[in-house]
Scaffold this motif. Structure first.
Motif, PDB file in Angstrom:
ATOM      1  N   LEU A   1       0.813  -1.214   0.000  1.00 21.99           N
ATOM      2  CA  LEU A   1       0.000   0.000   0.000  1.00 21.99           C
ATOM      3  C   LEU A   1       0.849   1.267   0.000  1.00 21.99           C
ATOM      4  O   LEU A   1       0.529   2.240  -0.682  1.00 21.99           O
ATOM      5  N   ARG A   2       1.950   1.251   0.750  1.00 20.91           N
ATOM      6  CA  ARG A   2       2.824   2.425   0.780  1.00 20.91           C
ATOM      7  C   ARG A   2       3.669   2.528  -0.487  1.00 20.91           C
ATOM      8  O   ARG A   2       4.194   3.595  -0.803  1.00 20.91           O
ATOM      9  N   GLY A   3       3.793   1.419  -1.208  1.00 21.54           N
ATOM     10  CA  GLY A   3       4.545   1.444  -2.461  1.00 21.54           C
ATOM     11  C   GLY A   3       3.780   2.076  -3.603  1.00 21.54           C
ATOM     12  O   GLY A   3       4.385   2.600  -4.543  1.00 21.54           O
ATOM     13  N   ILE A   4       2.452   2.056  -3.539  1.00 27.54           N
ATOM     14  CA  ILE A   4       1.636   2.615  -4.624  1.00 27.54           C
ATOM     15  C   ILE A   4       1.819   4.122  -4.766  1.00 27.54           C
ATOM     16  O   ILE A   4       2.099   4.610  -5.870  1.00 27.54           O
ATOM     17  N   PRO A   5       1.687   4.919  -3.686  1.00 30.87           N
ATOM     18  CA  PRO A   5       1.925   6.365  -3.846  1.00 30.87           C
ATOM     19  C   PRO A   5       3.343   6.689  -4.309  1.00 30.87           C
ATOM     20  O   PRO A   5       3.541   7.618  -5.097  1.00 30.87           O
ATOM     21  N   ALA A   6       4.324   5.914  -3.840  1.00 29.08           N
ATOM     22  CA  ALA A   6       5.709   6.145  -4.282  1.00 29.08           C
ATOM     23  C   ALA A   6       5.822   5.921  -5.784  1.00 29.08           C
ATOM     24  O   ALA A   6       6.478   6.700  -6.496  1.00 29.08           O
TER      25      ALA A   6
ATOM     26  N   GLY B   1       5.961  11.240   3.397  1.00 25.28           N
ATOM     27  CA  GLY B   1       4.790  10.380   3.535  1.00 25.28           C
ATOM     28  C   GLY B   1       5.108   8.985   4.038  1.00 25.28           C
ATOM     29  O   GLY B   1       4.207   8.178   4.240  1.00 25.28           O
ATOM     30  N   ASP B   2       6.409   8.704   4.219  1.00 23.43           N
ATOM     31  CA  ASP B   2       6.864   7.389   4.672  1.00 23.43           C
ATOM     32  C   ASP B   2       6.410   6.298   3.709  1.00 23.43           C
ATOM     33  O   ASP B   2       6.035   5.193   4.107  1.00 23.43           O
ATOM     34  N   PHE B   3       6.432   6.623   2.417  1.00 22.93           N
ATOM     35  CA  PHE B   3       6.102   5.653   1.387  1.00 22.93           C
ATOM     36  C   PHE B   3       7.330   4.787   1.102  1.00 22.93           C
ATOM     37  O   PHE B   3       8.455   5.187   1.369  1.00 22.93           O
ATOM     38  N   THR B   4       7.097   3.605   0.548  1.00 22.78           N
ATOM     39  CA  THR B   4       8.190   2.652   0.367  1.00 22.78           C
ATOM     40  C   THR B   4       8.674   2.633  -1.084  1.00 22.78           C
ATOM     41  O   THR B   4       7.871   2.583  -2.011  1.00 22.78           O
ATOM     42  N   HIS B   5       9.989   2.654  -1.233  1.00 28.00           N
ATOM     43  CA  HIS B   5      10.609   2.590  -2.560  1.00 28.00           C
ATOM     44  C   HIS B   5      11.502   1.363  -2.602  1.00 28.00           C
ATOM     45  O   HIS B   5      12.371   1.179  -1.752  1.00 28.00           O
ATOM     46  N   VAL B   6      11.304   0.534  -3.605  1.00 28.52           N
ATOM     47  CA  VAL B   6      11.918  -0.795  -3.607  1.00 28.52           C
ATOM     48  C   VAL B   6      13.441  -0.754  -3.703  1.00 28.52           C
ATOM     49  O   VAL B   6      14.117  -1.605  -3.118  1.00 28.52           O
ATOM     50  N   VAL B   7      14.013   0.231  -4.401  1.00 30.59           N
ATOM     51  CA  VAL B   7      15.462   0.233  -4.589  1.00 30.59           C
ATOM     52  C   VAL B   7      16.178   0.798  -3.366  1.00 30.59           C
ATOM     53  O   VAL B   7      17.122   0.189  -2.855  1.00 30.59           O
ATOM     54  N   VAL B   8      15.741   1.968  -2.874  1.00 28.27           N
ATOM     55  CA  VAL B   8      16.345   2.500  -1.654  1.00 28.27           C
ATOM     56  C   VAL B   8      16.123   1.533  -0.490  1.00 28.27           C
ATOM     57  O   VAL B   8      17.039   1.249   0.291  1.00 28.27           O
ATOM     58  N   GLY B   9      14.912   1.019  -0.389  1.00 29.54           N
ATOM     59  CA  GLY B   9      14.607   0.080   0.688  1.00 29.54           C
ATOM     60  C   GLY B   9      15.429  -1.191   0.615  1.00 29.54           C
ATOM     61  O   GLY B   9      15.751  -1.790   1.646  1.00 29.54           O
ATOM     62  N   SER B  10      15.806  -1.600  -0.596  1.00 27.37           N
ATOM     63  CA  SER B  10      16.629  -2.808  -0.719  1.00 27.37           C
ATOM     64  C   SER B  10      18.005  -2.580  -0.114  1.00 27.37           C
ATOM     65  O   SER B  10      18.610  -3.501   0.444  1.00 27.37           O
ATOM     66  N   ALA B  11      18.529  -1.350  -0.208  1.00 29.38           N
ATOM     67  CA  ALA B  11      19.809  -1.028   0.437  1.00 29.38           C
ATOM     68  C   ALA B  11      19.665  -1.091   1.949  1.00 29.38           C
ATOM     69  O   ALA B  11      20.539  -1.626   2.655  1.00 29.38           O
ATOM     70  N   GLU B  12      18.569  -0.556   2.453  1.00 28.04           N
ATOM     71  CA  GLU B  12      18.334  -0.536   3.908  1.00 28.04           C
ATOM     72  C   GLU B  12      18.132  -1.947   4.450  1.00 28.04           C
ATOM     73  O   GLU B  12      18.666  -2.305   5.514  1.00 28.04           O
ATOM     74  N   MET B  13      17.376  -2.764   3.719  1.00 31.98           N
ATOM     75  CA  MET B  13      17.142  -4.143   4.164  1.00 31.98           C
ATOM     76  C   MET B  13      18.399  -4.990   4.032  1.00 31.98           C
ATOM     77  O   MET B  13      18.707  -5.812   4.900  1.00 31.98           O
TER      78      MET B  13
END
Length: 276
Positions: free
Chosen positions: A178-183, A215-227
């Motif tokens: 859900l947070r990935g959709i707005p991003a 908005g604390d939305f999720t972005h798959v590429v930046v988030g992949s670095a964090e994970m």
């Protein structure tokens, strides 16, 4: 109808001045992005790989500089207004540097699919998405490995990076979708608006990426670095990375960037394209 409405009698010079200040129509924006998409689909795989890996490395600066801003900002309710500015750094470098970022391709390379749609085009887009996405993940993993060397950063930065990464890991599958959709929608908006802003690209990218962070939305590429940062140091496992974060967030970004945004845009211009 347009010729009937356009009854103004201007000189040639005046007409040229008006045209220079005329906004690009949705059809022309669509055509610009379509041409960009064709160019991307025509690039050699090797070029896509190197550009995608570089993008994965560079976009990790969004993670790093959000941590840097966090370390220097007091723990107050207004702090996110400042700390989230750091999140824009990696995106500015990647987008203005014309590097291959997966979430940009969810609109750029999808636009050429239409008019007409064919299996060959679908396979070409699938190949590009797979190549760029995989390359981005390689880049973010390499960056996450480098970030394990805590001697490079001040202790305050390391604490902030851990806090940010743990916040990303705390989200559920449904949160990530859900947070990935707005991003995805906001990234697609950046791509759509790029031809219209001229010298204002920096400000426009900064503003939209800042909204994603705020908005604390999720972005798959930046988030992949964090994970990946957490997985490498043992605070998360591969299930957390792939199943809880990566798959759902990628789905959310695709839904926002492709299904919602691109189809809506295509709906605006489909009649004009047909007439053309």
């Amino acid at each position: 109808m347009k010729s009937e409405l356009s009854s103004s009698k201007l000189s040639y010079r005046d007409r040229m001045a008006v045209e220079e200040h005329e906004r690009l129509s949705p059809r022309l924006l669509y055509e610009i992005i379509r041409q960009d998409g064709i160019e991307e689909l025509s690039r050699p795989t090797k070029a896509l790989l190197f550009s995608g890996i570089t993008a994965g490395l560079v976009i990790t600066f969004s993670f790093i500089f959000k941590a840097v801003f966090t370390a220097y900002t007091p723990n107050e309710p207004w702090a996110p207004l400042i700390t989230n500015m750091g999140y824009t750094v990696g995106f500015l470098l990647v987008i203005l540097g014309r590097m291959q970022l997966f979430t940009e391709n969810t609109i750029t390379t999808v636009v050429p699919l239409f008019n007409p749609l064919s299996l060959k085009k679908l396979l070409a887009v699938a190949k590009l998405w797979t190549t760029v996405f995989g390359a981005n993940l390689i880049g973010t993993t390499l960056a996450a490995l480098f970030l394990q060397n805590h001697h490079v950063f001040n202790p305050e930065f390391v604490v902030a990076m851990n806090d940010i990464a743990h916040h990303v890991a705390s989200m559920s599958v449904s949160d990530n979708i859900l947070r990935g959709i707005p991003a995805g929608i906001l990234i697609a908006s950046v791509v759509w608006m790029m031809p219209t802003v001229g010298n204002g690209k920096f400000v426009m990218i900064f503003f939209f990426i800042y909204l994603i962070a705020l908005g604390d939305f999720t972005h798959v590429v930046v988030g992949s670095a964090e994970m990946a940062y957490l997985v490498i140091q043992g605070d998360a496992n591969l299930y957390d990375y792939f199943v809880t974060f990566l798959g759902p967030t990628a789905l959310g970004n695709i839904l926002g960037g492709t299904v919602v945004f691109t189809i809506m845009i295509y709906g605006q211009v489909t009649d004009e394209i047909g007439k053309k």
